[in-house]
Design an enzyme around this catalytic site. Structure first.
Site, PDB file in Angstrom:
ATOM      1  N   SER A   1      47.845  36.908  26.908  1.00  0.00           N
ATOM      2  CA  SER A   1      48.932  36.321  27.711  1.00  0.00           C
ATOM      3  C   SER A   1      50.179  35.979  26.915  1.00  0.00           C
ATOM      4  CB  SER A   1      48.455  35.034  28.388  1.00  0.00           C
ATOM      5  OG  SER A   1      47.401  35.317  29.256  1.00  0.00           O
TER       6      SER A   1
ATOM      7  N   GLU B   1      41.686  33.246  32.828  1.00  0.00           N
ATOM      8  CA  GLU B   1      40.907  34.491  32.936  1.00  0.00           C
ATOM      9  C   GLU B   1      41.051  35.085  34.339  1.00  0.00           C
ATOM     10  OE1 GLU B   1      37.259  35.380  30.991  1.00  0.00           O
ATOM     11  OE2 GLU B   1      37.519  33.747  29.538  1.00  0.00           O
TER      12      GLU B   1
END
Lengths: 425, 412
Positions: free
Chosen positions: A170, A406
């Site tokens: 990310s 996630e």
């Protein structure tokens, strides 16, 4: 329909083998799991059955959590720092290389065993559980699956015995749209140079080994994304540690890569295949998060229920009022359902069957159930549920991350919808 | 500032001298929507909103982390006339309607639910109890202080009496010209800052709950803060355990009548819960107000995340639920003002608003993704603060009990 016609004789056979006398009833299997039922001579046990090894690990972790972690949970949460001794202890107890092969220093357990370990830890501290889960189901797994012999030998042993790992995908501008990542890897002949920044990286405060996804060829879009194994000493900089609502002692940081040199040998798998590895890892990693969530739900429940039978008002234990009974019965149902979805997804994966939809469902449901169960647990304990002293409000705060990391709840729904609709298009 | 404004707006048009609490003397519009307010109410809303944004907002995160309410914020509440909203002008109050108080609590909660609850308890529990049941002497001695410079606290709950409030054990013994109080209270809001405590103690346990009496106790009489709780939310609001060890309370400090304390407690909590409903409403709105703009700043997949249909349906749903909670709350307030029986509606407002506050804050965190989970953004605080709504001033189960009792009485 053709599926049903080919399957019917086999199903009839398996029914008669088990000796059932009831007439066969045709069912519409297309409404069941995406992969459909499979035929076997040996019917499965319930999902509450485990191998001896799995049970042994579950017990070991439960004891570890109670004896080593529990006394320190609140202090770690208030300070927002994980105890180094506890992390060391996790290595010593073999919890950091759960699926890693024995000859590389791992415990060589099943995936379900890892799931059970994550769940047991979360019943006591979802932060510790997160560290263990991400280290095992993301970092270890991606190297185990895609690393060549050299990388596996070089890193899996360290990860199993003494070094914390991190999974870096990310970025500030790439959350749900993970492949919009901007971290760049430039080919410099015998090494790559990484430049960019990562955000929301768990374990990064304690890690020395980082699996970093960077784009080696932006002209190819996401097909340039490559996974690199990066060691901290090559220049991984922790730019900021986030202050969070929950899982506070789990470090979540912003990382900077400023001309970080990574040797060519440290490309994990193939150049440009990183996006595949990322999707693949996250598909199974979410079963781990589901396990963390059901652990959190149960942890809160186990604090609140005994309280309800100790606390008296209006002359009787509050747990004996009918409305309360219906509430905790309802929550128990939901926890059981989430648990079964989690364990079933784990078993599907172990069987080699398609499990992507089931894993997404398990994470989605488990995160919702965890939020509901922990919310109720706080209410059932009244004022005592609201104070930090009793420990139940922590689960409420910790549970919230389940619907975000996630893969957010919306992304799980996207995944599930996509798979379902392929059947109807 | 508010008091002078109130005097110029309100008093000129009302019949004096005896001002009714429910403003039944005022002409009411039976065909107006609940989005209709008096000029005074709207002005108050603006004043509080400005105060909250300018003075409180910059301090919210630090007060929450430190778990201490900033003294200048408390002072600001007094200076703005927000600590005696319904108190009559003759007692230095702002002389406003009940709905005005509700609006104040809601506006404060949009910025900081901890500050909101301090103001709520001060007004709807402490202030109202003294106004309704105090004799002239008590009103003169305490209302001006409560309106201008002294924080008050409402002390009913104990370790062994939460939902079963009347099982309280704090004892008051008649000692001739004074009473002696002994016992302990728990979960007492504002107690860290308060100097005036309304304490419910039993003067005659042989009569069961009919011995419960309300006393106005000053801190200097010996109220001891035994413990300050470390909480999940509304952290800057002090919640303490109090000890009373042979405290002498003058006979003149009995509020209302001896043995009627239980009635006062029930009645005051019935209206106090509209205040909590307002706080919950502010929480839901506060969280929503942070998340919605973010949805139109944040882009993923080259689209503002607020433009994805899944997201649109989610925030539309929440907007609807907040509106429903708002109408329940304002309607309960107007019913009370009209002089109607509002107990069921007040319980419904509190129950529903607390559920929506939790739901809206939860969703707001999710909409903001990782950023929503950080304390920096400020939205996660509403999630933590919302949780108390289902617990204090009557748990959600107690609200359901109250509603069920009232509903079933229609069918029995």
């Amino acid at each position: 329909m053709s599926f049903l016609r080919t399957r019917l004789p086999q199903i009839a056979r398996s029914v008669s083998l088990v000796g059932r006398q009831a007439p066969y009833v045709a069912r519409n299997y297309s409404s069941m799991t995406y992969s459909g039922p499979s035929v076997t001579d040996t019917p499965p046990t319930s999902l509450h059955s485990f191998t001896e090894e799995e049970l042994m690990l579950k017990d070991t972790v439960a004891r570890f959590a109670r004896e080593v972690v529990q006394p320190r949970v609140r202090a770690m949460d208030e300070a927002e720092v994980m105890d180094k001794e506890i992390i060391n202890s996790m290595f010593e107890n073999g919890l950091m290389g759960l699926e890693t092969e024995a000859d590389l220093g791992g415990a060589e357990c099943s995936f379900t065993a890892a799931i059970l370990a994550v769940e047991e830890l979360a019943k006591i501290d979802p932060s510790i559980s997160a560290l263990c889960d991400i280290h095992n189901t993301l970092t270890n797994t991606v190297i185990r699956k895609w690393g060549n012999k050299d990388l596996k030998e070089k890193y899996l042993t360290r990860l199993a015995t003494d070094t914390v790992g991190s999974f870096c995908i990310s970025e500030a501008g790439a959350g749900s749209d993970a492949f919009a990542l901007q971290t760049r890897a430039e080919d410099k002949g015998d090494h790559y140079v990484l430049n960019g920044g990562k955000m929301w990286i768990s374990n990064s405060g304690e890690a020395d080994i980082f699996v970093v996804f960077a784009n080696a060829d932006p002209s190819k879009g996401y097909k340039g994304i490559t996974a690199f194994i990066v060691e901290k000493e090559w220049g991984v900089e922790i730019a900021k540690k986030e202050k969070k609502l929950g899982i506070r002692s789990s470090s979540t940081c912003v990382l900077n890569f400023d001309d970080v040199k990574v040797p060519k040998e440290n490309v994990l798998g193939e150049v440009g295949q990183g996006y595949k590895y990322a999707i693949d890892s996250l598909n199974e990693g979410r079963i781990g998060i589901a396990a963390q969530m059901i652990g959190a739900a149960q942890g809160a429940y186990e604090i609140a229920l005994p309280y309800m039978f100790e606390r008296k008002q209006f002359g009787k234990p509050i747990g004996s009022f009918q409305a309360m009974q219906h509430q905790f019965a309802q929550v128990a149902c939901e926890i059981e359902a989430a648990k079964l979805m989690t364990y079933n997804a784990a078993r599907l994966k172990e069987e080699g069957k398609p499990f992507v939809m089931e894993a997404a469902m398990a994470k989605f449901v488990a995160a919702k159930v965890a939020e509901r169960a922990t919310s109720y647990a706080v209410e059932w304990m009244g004022g005592n549920g609201f104070v930090r002293e009793t420990g139940v409000e922590k689960f409420y705060r910790d549970a919230k991350i389940g619907s975000i990391y996630e893969g957010t709840n919306n992304m799980q729904l996207e995944t599930i919808a996509k798979i379902i609709s392929t059947k109807y298009k | 500032m508010l008091r002078t404004a109130a005097r110029s707006f309100g008093l000129a048009t009302r019949a004096m001298p005896k001002r009714s609490f429910t403003h039944s003397a005022i002409a009411r519009n039976a065909t107006a929507s609940l989005q209709t307010f008096t000029e005074e109410e709207l002005m108050l809303k603006d004043v509080v909103s400005k105060f909250a944004n300018d003075v409180i907002k910059p301090k919210v995160l630090q007060m929450d982390e430190a778990e201490v309410m900033d003294k200048s914020v408390v002072q600001g509440l007094f200076d703005q006339g927000l600590m005696g909203v319904e108190t009559e002008a003759e007692y230095d109050g702002s002389n406003c309607s009940f709905t005005s108080a509700i609006i104040v609590i809601e506006e404060l909660a949009k910025i900081d639910p901890s500050v909101s609850v301090m103001c709520d308890v001060q007004n709807t529990l402490v202030g109202t109890l003294v106004r309704k049941y105090g004799n002239e002497d008590i009103k003169k001695r305490f209302l001006p202080r409560l309106a201008t410079n002294t924080v008050g606290s409402f002390c009913l709950s104990e370790a062994g009496s939460g939902s079963d409030a009347f099982a309280l054990q704090t004892r008051a013994v008649d000692n001739g010209d004074h009473y002696v109080l002994n016992g302990s209270k728990m979960w007492i809001t504002n107690s860290g800052e308060a100097d005036i405590f309304l304490v419910f103690a039993n003067l005659d346990p042989s009569k069961g709950y009919k011995g419960i009496t309300c006393f106005v106790v000053e801190k200097e009489m010996g109220v001891e803060i035994a413990k300050k709780e470390s909480k999940l939310g509304i952290r800057a609001s002090s919640t303490c355990v109090l000890n009373f060890d042979d405290i002498k309370v003058p006979k003149e400090n009995v509020l209302g009548e001896v043995g009627k304390g239980y009635k006062y407690a029930i009645e005051i909590l019935n209206e106090g819960r509209i205040g909590i409903a307002a706080q919950m409403l502010g929480i839901a709105q506060g969280a929503y107000d942070i998340a919605l703009p973010y949805l139109f700043q944040r882009k993923q997949f080259n689209t503002h995340i607020g433009d994805f249909q899944g997201m649109q349906h989610q925030y539309a749903q929440i907007a609807m639920e907040i509106e429903a909670a708002r109408l329940l709350t304002y309607n309960a307030a107007r019913m009370k003002e009209e002089g109607r029986n509002f107990i069921k509606e007040a319980a419904m407002a509190k129950l529903y608003a607390s559920q929506i506050a939790e739901k809206a804050a939860s969703k707001a965190i999710e909409w903001c993704g990782g950023v929503g989970f950080t304390r920096e953004l400020g939205v996660e605080k509403f999630y933590r603060d919302a949780k108390i709504g289902a617990i204090y001033e009557g748990t959600s189960n107690i609200q359901l009990q109250t509603i069920a009792k009232l509903v079933s009485s229609q069918y029995k």
